[in-house]
Design a protein around this motif. Structure first.
Motif, PDB file in Angstrom:
ATOM      1  N   GLY A 108       0.806  -1.208   0.000  1.00  0.00           N
ATOM      2  CA  GLY A 108       0.000   0.000   0.000  1.00  0.00           C
ATOM      3  C   GLY A 108       0.841   1.261   0.000  1.00  0.00           C
ATOM      4  O   GLY A 108       0.394   2.306   0.443  1.00  0.00           O
ATOM      5  N   GLY A 109       2.077   1.148  -0.492  1.00  0.00           N
ATOM      6  CA  GLY A 109       2.955   2.301  -0.545  1.00  0.00           C
ATOM      7  C   GLY A 109       3.491   2.724   0.808  1.00  0.00           C
ATOM      8  O   GLY A 109       3.940   3.847   0.974  1.00  0.00           O
ATOM      9  N   MET A 110       3.442   1.822   1.776  1.00  0.00           N
ATOM     10  CA  MET A 110       3.898   2.153   3.126  1.00  0.00           C
ATOM     11  C   MET A 110       4.975   1.166   3.578  1.00  0.00           C
ATOM     12  O   MET A 110       4.933  -0.007   3.243  1.00  0.00           O
ATOM     13  N   ILE A 111       5.894   1.672   4.353  1.00  0.00           N
ATOM     14  CA  ILE A 111       6.923   0.819   4.959  1.00  0.00           C
ATOM     15  C   ILE A 111       6.303   0.172   6.189  1.00  0.00           C
ATOM     16  O   ILE A 111       5.717   0.859   7.025  1.00  0.00           O
ATOM     17  N   PRO A 112       6.388  -1.166   6.317  1.00  0.00           N
ATOM     18  CA  PRO A 112       5.797  -1.836   7.477  1.00  0.00           C
ATOM     19  C   PRO A 112       6.394  -1.336   8.793  1.00  0.00           C
ATOM     20  O   PRO A 112       7.579  -1.005   8.864  1.00  0.00           O
ATOM     21  N   SER A 113       5.571  -1.291   9.806  1.00  0.00           N
ATOM     22  CA  SER A 113       6.049  -0.844  11.117  1.00  0.00           C
ATOM     23  C   SER A 113       5.604  -1.815  12.211  1.00  0.00           C
ATOM     24  O   SER A 113       5.275  -1.394  13.312  1.00  0.00           O
TER      25      SER A 113
END
Length: 180
Positions: free
Chosen positions: A119-124
């Motif tokens: 989703g265009g996000m870096i996992p956190s």
């Protein structure tokens, strides 16, 4: 006299050194006659028991907090610690990541790559081990024996294991350490 206990584990890397260990084939029976083989890819045990091991073999570079924990746990449980393969000895291929910032690497892997469904996000995810700069094993814990190679040949691994199983320090000179 009790058989020495031998255990292996791996850190950041490709597990090629453990594949070389498996490539010893039938010779592993000779090692099993001399030593009590604990956690290895052969036994499928994930950790040595709490009583410790005489020889601990770690493959791979230290890449994150989980790797650091494994390295410290193995060092505390074993009498002799062996750094197996180029990644453990000097960081090897995984250390090439050190030339890029963590943020840049994660952005390229999760945001700029079309094949990743992030989703265009870096996992956190807090359960994920925090990545660090890749370090050689001896930069984290004291190492007793270094076995370079990518991966070391099965013959070298067999030699090191058989010498240690018989209570001798392997002499890794000359032809044993040439790359194939």
């Amino acid at each position: 006299m009790a058989k020495p206990k031998i255990s292996t584990d791996w850190l950041a890397g490709c597990a090629g050194c453990h594949m070389s260990l498996l490539d010893i084939d039938e010779k592993i029976i000779q090692i099993a006659e001399l030593a009590d083989i604990r956690a290895t890819p052969i036994t499928d045990l994930k950790e040595p028991d709490e009583s410790g091991v005489d020889v601990g073999i770690l493959e791979g570079g230290v890449n994150n907090s989980a790797n650091e924990e494994v390295a410290h746990r193995m060092r505390s449980r074993c009498g002799i610690l062996v750094a197996l393969g180029d990644c453990a000895v000097f960081g090897g291929v995984p250390a090439m990541r050190n030339f890029f910032t963590l943020e840049e690497t994660l952005r390229r892997a999760y945001v700029e790559t079309e094949s990743t469904d992030s989703g265009g996000m870096i996992p956190s995810d807090p359960e994920l081990a925090k990545p660090t700069e890749v370090r050689a094993l001896q930069d984290v814990v004291p190492v007793d024996i270094f076995v370079p190679g990518c991966p070391p040949s099965p013959e070298v691994i067999f030699y090191v294991l058989s010498e240690l199983a018989q209570g001798r320090r392997p002499d890794l000179k000359g032809d044993l350490l040439h790359w194939h």
